[in-house]
Design a protein around this motif. Structure first.
Motif, short mmCIF file in Angstrom:
data_model
loop_
_atom_site.label_atom_id
_atom_site.label_comp_id
_atom_site.label_asym_id
_atom_site.label_seq_id
_atom_site.Cartn_x
_atom_site.Cartn_y
_atom_site.Cartn_z
N ASN A 493 -50.16 25.43 11.27
CA ASN A 493 -49.41 24.74 10.21
C ASN A 493 -49.91 25.11 8.82
O ASN A 493 -49.13 25.27 7.88
N GLN A 494 -51.24 25.26 8.70
CA GLN A 494 -51.80 25.67 7.41
C GLN A 494 -51.32 27.07 7.04
O GLN A 494 -50.96 27.33 5.88
N LYS A 495 -51.30 27.96 8.02
CA LYS A 495 -50.82 29.31 7.74
C LYS A 495 -49.35 29.30 7.35
O LYS A 495 -48.91 30.07 6.48
N GLU A 496 -48.58 28.42 7.97
CA GLU A 496 -47.16 28.34 7.64
C GLU A 496 -46.95 27.94 6.18
O GLU A 496 -46.12 28.51 5.48
N VAL A 497 -47.72 26.95 5.71
CA VAL A 497 -47.60 26.50 4.32
C VAL A 497 -48.04 27.60 3.36
O VAL A 497 -47.35 27.91 2.38
N VAL A 498 -49.20 28.20 3.66
CA VAL A 498 -49.69 29.29 2.81
C VAL A 498 -48.71 30.46 2.83
O VAL A 498 -48.42 31.07 1.79
N GLY A 499 -48.16 30.74 4.02
CA GLY A 499 -47.21 31.84 4.14
C GLY A 499 -45.92 31.58 3.38
O GLY A 499 -45.33 32.51 2.81
N ASP A 500 -45.47 30.32 3.36
CA ASP A 500 -44.26 29.99 2.60
C ASP A 500 -44.45 30.29 1.12
O ASP A 500 -43.56 30.86 0.47
N LEU A 501 -45.60 29.91 0.57
CA LEU A 501 -45.86 30.18 -0.85
C LEU A 501 -45.96 31.69 -1.09
O LEU A 501 -45.40 32.20 -2.06
N PHE A 502 -46.67 32.39 -0.19
CA PHE A 502 -46.79 33.84 -0.36
C PHE A 502 -45.42 34.51 -0.36
O PHE A 502 -45.15 35.40 -1.18
N ASP A 533 -52.60 38.10 -8.56
CA ASP A 533 -53.85 37.51 -8.07
C ASP A 533 -53.59 36.44 -7.02
O ASP A 533 -54.30 36.35 -6.01
N SER A 534 -52.57 35.62 -7.26
CA SER A 534 -52.23 34.56 -6.30
C SER A 534 -51.83 35.15 -4.96
O SER A 534 -52.23 34.66 -3.89
N MET A 535 -51.04 36.21 -4.99
CA MET A 535 -50.59 36.84 -3.74
C MET A 535 -51.77 37.47 -3.01
O MET A 535 -51.85 37.37 -1.77
N GLN A 536 -52.70 38.09 -3.74
CA GLN A 536 -53.87 38.67 -3.09
C GLN A 536 -54.71 37.61 -2.40
O GLN A 536 -55.16 37.79 -1.26
N VAL A 541 -56.35 34.75 2.72
CA VAL A 541 -56.42 33.51 3.49
C VAL A 541 -55.66 33.65 4.81
O VAL A 541 -56.14 33.24 5.87
N MET A 542 -54.46 34.21 4.76
CA MET A 542 -53.66 34.37 5.97
C MET A 542 -54.32 35.32 6.97
O MET A 542 -54.28 35.09 8.18
N GLN A 543 -54.92 36.39 6.46
CA GLN A 543 -55.59 37.33 7.35
C GLN A 543 -56.78 36.67 8.05
O GLN A 543 -57.00 36.87 9.24
#
Length: 624
Positions: A493-502, A533-536, A541-543
């Protein structure tokens, strides 16, 4: 009104209602309110002391009050209807209202008020009474390793006959002992055929029920409910996720292609699968002599199957088991009592097995006779016994019928079966005609998804129950895995939220490159360096999350089986191909037949709600 039979259904017989000595002690229990159970009220309405008990059963009390046909009627086949869940009302008990006064009950007063309120109070009182009686409620039994789980609503009261398979159904074998000896005999036969088997040993953890053998590639695979392969093993070596994707990414497991796919339907499949996968390793190593001919994986499977078939046909394996049944059979004292409940409730019990008469008689004597009351024998439980039934053909076509007429197993041809008879061969159609019971009035219970459950349902529309002993171990493993699974789901779920923003930032960058505005004004006005920078940061984090999630997903289910995970699941959320087969063909499923003892022969099994992908969104909207 049906609750009366459900609550009292575990006790001795009195006409259509069962009562025990324990019931006569209910007057000592103190309840703040009268407890209404069908026509019975424990508390101030019913004087339990009026019941008269006898050694053989019970008789009417004062004023010839009867608990039998004078008070109740049972819906017959000719009078039955269909209830609001589509189930037959045959066998339902009905109260004759004119006899309420005999119990000191005013039906109008007792049921006064909105039924929602009345039902809530009575349900609470029923739970209290069940607890005081020491009887688990059906809902509590369902939340246990030995629950009976319902795929399709089933009214047991409407069932007139219950048929049982024997092996791994009415008796459970010690898998290590039974399948281990089957494996040993198979290997001996392979050795005699010239195959190199030295150094190999039976490993029951190598396979689980519900896997599928790919004869073309020498693989064992686990598929999800759609047929997509999720895990695979070549020989005895598990394949990587990448290798599975490359090999099976563009095809589905299709059990209709019998020349390629072999589904492991039952625990009897374990010894064969273990032997085959080990021999695949020997074939790959070039260890199989050339004089056995040019063997491919299909030919090898045929050779292993032939060796195991000889082990069964030649009789050495079964003779060994009959000589020492205590080594191979796990005793279950509750099992004969569960069947006794069903028989005394008016169900006709059938034994329909592919095993021969001598083996059946020996094993049933060992498993049943010592646990039955009053010098009963196992034959006394069954209204009809059919050995050498030749399932699945038994459900598909007709074979000659023979009556077993002597204890030595001598037979004579016959043309019609009768109640109490012992037969060999025949057909399911013959059973229906002999008993004058047809279709969904018959429940068949077995452990083999195809031979027992699928074919009886597809060809005859019998109701079906699957016995799967591994459910107990899986249930316990799932409980012990809750913390692991909760952590894993939280990370996903954390990855999903981070991935949505990315993804949103990636889209904003894409639009910026094309000189188009981003999704929002704020996103359009983001500094380019800030955006990059935000995308990097998010990508890193996702990796790192992937590095944590991947091994946890791989380990999910290892408390049940380290190679294959859970029996009923394929991946974290999806169902296995086995579970899809169970849901499709088995109306109910459970770990052992004796689990029926924790319910009653009058149980109404109701299927649970089946969630859909959009259900959570629907419920959230309703809550708002």
């Amino acid at each position: 009104m049906e609750l009366a039979a459900e609550v009292l259904g575990k006790f001795g017989v009195c006409g259509e209602i069962r009562v025990s000595v324990a019931a006569t002690k209910l007057s000592n229990l103190k309840y703040p309110h009268p407890v209404f159970i069908g026509p019975f009220v424990y508390g101030r309405f019913l004087d339990v002391g009026r019941l008269k008990m006898s050694k053989s059963g019970c008789s009417s009390g004062v004023d010839t009050m009867s608990f039998g046909e004078d008070v109740f009627s049972v819906t017959s086949s000719s009078q039955c209807d269909v209830d609001y869940l589509g189930q037959s009302t045959k066998g339902d008990m009905n109260l004759k209202v004119e006899h309420l006064e005999a119990f000191g009950i005013d039906g109008q007063v007792t049921l006064d008020g909105p039924i929602e309120q009345v039902a809530r109070v009575e349900a609470e009182e029923a739970e209290n009474l069940l607890r005081d009686l020491g009887i688990p409620s059906p809902s509590a039994a369902r939340h246990s390793p030995r629950g009976i789980f319902c795929s399709r609503t089933l009214n047991l009261r409407s069932i007139s006959a219950i048929g049982y398979d024997m092996d791994y159904t009415l008796m459970h074998y010690n898998v290590m002992a039974w399948e281990g000896r089957a494996y040993d005999y198979c290997m001996d036969n392979l050795r005699n055929m010239g195959f190199p088997v030295d150094g190999l040993a039976f490993d029951p953890d190598l396979v689980i029920r519900g896997l599928v053998i790919d004869r073309e590639n020498g693989n064992l695979v686990k598929a999800d409910r759609f047929g997509y392969v999720k895990r695979a093993m070549h020989g005895t070596k598990m394949l990587s996720t990448q290798a599975v994707s490359e090999l099976y990414g563009r095809e589905l497991v299709d059990l209709r292609k019998e020349s390629r796919w072999e589904f492991l339907n039952t625990l009897f499949s374990v010894s064969e699968a273990v032997a085959y996968m080990q021999m695949v390793d020997r074939l790959d190593e070039g260890a199989i002599p050339a004089d056995l001919g040019p063997l491919d994986y299909k030919g090898l499977y045929k050779a292993v199957g032939k060796a195991l078939f000889r082990a069964h046909v030649e009789g050495q394996l079964k003779n060994e088991i009959m000589s020492k049944p205590e080594v191979f059979v796990e005793p279950d004292p509750e099992l004969p009592l569960a069947l006794l409940d069903q028989k005394e409730a008016g169900k006709k019990l059938l034994l329909i097995t592919n095993s021969d008469y001598h083996y059946t008689d020996k094993m049933m004597q060992h498993s049943f006779n010592r646990f039955l009351p009053n010098d009963m024998g196992w034959r006394d439980l069954f209204d009809m016994v059919i050995v050498s039934a030749r399932k699945p053909e038994f459900f598909q076509m007709s074979h000659p019928l023979y009556e077993v007429v002597t204890g030595e197993g001598l037979m004579r041809p016959c043309f019609k079966a009768h109640t109490g008879g012992l037969y060999s061969g025949g057909s399911a159609q013959m059973v229906e005609n002999s008993l004058d019971i047809h279709g969904d009035e018959i429940l068949y219970v077995g452990d083999h998804i195809y031979t027992d459950v699928s074919q009886s349902k597809v060809h005859l529309r019998w109701r079906t129950a699957l016995i799967c002993r591994e459910l107990e171990e899986e249930y316990s493993a799932l409980i012990r895995s809750r913390s692991h699974r909760a952590t894993l789901i939280d990370l996903i779920n954390q990855k999903e939220v981070v991935g949505d923003l990315f993804n949103q930032l990636r889209l904003a960058l894409q639009r910026r490159i094309k000189d188009r505005p981003a999704q929002t004004l704020a996103a359009t006005n983001m500094d380019e360096q800030e955006l990059t920078d935000s995308m990097q940061k998010l990508l890193i984090v996702m990796q790192r999350l992937d590095e944590k999630i991947a091994p946890m997903l791989e380990a999910d289910g290892e408390l049940f089986n380290k190679r294959w995970g859970f029996l009923s699941r394929a991946g974290l959320w999806d169902k296995s191909h086995l579970m899809r087969q169970i849901e499709k063909y088995a109306d109910i499923y459970t770990s052992r037949v004796s689990n029926f003892l924790h319910y009653t022969p009058f149980m109404y099994f109701r299927s649970q709600e089946q969630t859909l992908a959009h259900d959570s969104y629907s419920y959230e909207n309703l809550a708002e």
